[in-house]
Design a protein around this motif. Structure first.
Motif, PDB file in Angstrom:
ATOM      1  N   SER A  53       0.827  -1.213   0.000  1.00  0.00           N
ATOM      2  CA  SER A  53       0.000   0.000   0.000  1.00  0.00           C
ATOM      3  C   SER A  53       0.859   1.261   0.000  1.00  0.00           C
ATOM      4  CB  SER A  53      -0.932   0.002   1.209  1.00  0.00           C
ATOM      5  OG  SER A  53      -1.830  -1.072   1.148  1.00  0.00           O
ATOM      6  N   ILE A  54       1.948   1.227   0.755  1.00  0.00           N
ATOM      7  CA  ILE A  54       2.860   2.380   0.804  1.00  0.00           C
ATOM      8  C   ILE A  54       3.481   2.604  -0.576  1.00  0.00           C
ATOM      9  CG2 ILE A  54       5.069   3.195   1.740  1.00  0.00           C
ATOM     10  CD1 ILE A  54       4.218   1.802   4.401  1.00  0.00           C
ATOM     11  N   VAL A  72       6.593   8.288   5.390  1.00  0.00           N
ATOM     12  CA  VAL A  72       5.255   7.707   5.271  1.00  0.00           C
ATOM     13  C   VAL A  72       4.219   8.584   5.969  1.00  0.00           C
ATOM     14  CG1 VAL A  72       3.808   5.714   5.846  1.00  0.00           C
ATOM     15  CG2 VAL A  72       6.156   5.357   5.075  1.00  0.00           C
ATOM     16  N   GLU A  73       4.452   8.866   7.234  1.00  0.00           N
ATOM     17  CA  GLU A  73       3.434   9.582   8.007  1.00  0.00           C
ATOM     18  C   GLU A  73       3.293  11.042   7.610  1.00  0.00           C
ATOM     19  OE1 GLU A  73       3.303   8.982  12.208  1.00  0.00           O
ATOM     20  OE2 GLU A  73       3.957   6.915  12.022  1.00  0.00           O
ATOM     21  N   GLY A  74       4.373  11.706   7.329  1.00  0.00           N
ATOM     22  CA  GLY A  74       4.293  13.125   7.026  1.00  0.00           C
ATOM     23  C   GLY A  74       3.813  13.444   5.627  1.00  0.00           C
ATOM     24  N   SER A  82      -4.141   5.202   4.175  1.00  0.00           N
ATOM     25  CA  SER A  82      -4.702   5.148   5.524  1.00  0.00           C
ATOM     26  C   SER A  82      -4.441   3.750   6.068  1.00  0.00           C
ATOM     27  CB  SER A  82      -6.205   5.433   5.486  1.00  0.00           C
ATOM     28  OG  SER A  82      -6.753   5.299   6.766  1.00  0.00           O
ATOM     29  N   MET A  83      -3.583   3.677   7.085  1.00  0.00           N
ATOM     30  CA  MET A  83      -3.244   2.379   7.668  1.00  0.00           C
ATOM     31  C   MET A  83      -3.971   2.202   8.989  1.00  0.00           C
ATOM     32  SD  MET A  83       0.737   1.535   6.974  1.00  0.00           S
ATOM     33  CE  MET A  83       1.433   3.100   7.425  1.00  0.00           C
ATOM     34  N   LYS A  84      -4.257   0.944   9.314  1.00  0.00           N
ATOM     35  CA  LYS A  84      -4.895   0.633  10.591  1.00  0.00           C
ATOM     36  C   LYS A  84      -3.930   0.960  11.732  1.00  0.00           C
ATOM     37  CE  LYS A  84      -7.501  -3.245   8.749  1.00  0.00           C
ATOM     38  NZ  LYS A  84      -7.666  -4.698   8.783  1.00  0.00           N
ATOM     39  N   ASN A  85      -4.516   1.414  12.842  1.00  0.00           N
ATOM     40  CA  ASN A  85      -3.689   1.731  14.010  1.00  0.00           C
ATOM     41  C   ASN A  85      -2.949   0.507  14.522  1.00  0.00           C
ATOM     42  OD1 ASN A  85      -4.222   4.473  14.116  1.00  0.00           O
ATOM     43  ND2 ASN A  85      -6.077   4.191  15.336  1.00  0.00           N
TER      44      ASN A  85
END
Length: 139
Positions: A53-54, A72-74, A82-85
């Motif tokens: 997905s990334i 990834v996050e920024g 959108s990844m699961k917690n």
């Protein structure tokens, strides 16, 4: 005529029980490593799915902006991925490269993963192969 006063008691002899125990131990010794490999593969498949997905999100980012993301996050979340917690708690994802191109995406397990921290799954973009935890022997 004398009758045999002794009656035969039913049950297993000690030798028969020991043979069964030894056979079960041998089967367990053979099956346990195979089971461990399946468990590794199952945990690694979560990281593999997220890395895929990334990679797709990074390609969309490149099409929109003309450069590759390096975080990834920024840069990718929440617009491109959108990844699961639960996945984010168990794995830390890193993009190696960025700017001119991505060479590798890695996932490093945290203490939250049941198998423990420090397991790494790597995806090499040049050949499209996964290596590391659950895919081959760890270095």
């Amino acid at each position: 005529m004398k009758q045999n006063l002794r009656t035969r008691e039913s049950g297993f002899t000690l030798i028969e029980v020991l043979v069964v125990v030894i056979i079960v131990a041998i089967l367990a010794a053979v099956a346990f490593p195979i089971y461990q490999n399946y468990v590794k593969g199952a945990y690694a498949s979560d990281a593999q799915s997220a890395i895929g997905s990334i990679w797709n999100a990074a390609q969309m980012y490149y099409q929109d902006r003309g450069e590759w993301p390096d975080d990834v996050e920024g840069q990718l979340e929440p617009k491109y991925i959108s990844m699961k917690n639960a996945t984010k708690r168990q794995w830390v994802f890193t993009i190696i490269g960025g700017g001119d191109g991505i060479s590798e995406i890695t996932a490093l397990s945290t203490e939250e993963m049941k198998q423990g921290a420090g397991h790494e799954v790597r995806y090499t973009t040049d050949d499209g192969k996964f290596t590391g935890y659950g895919f081959d022997e760890e270095e």
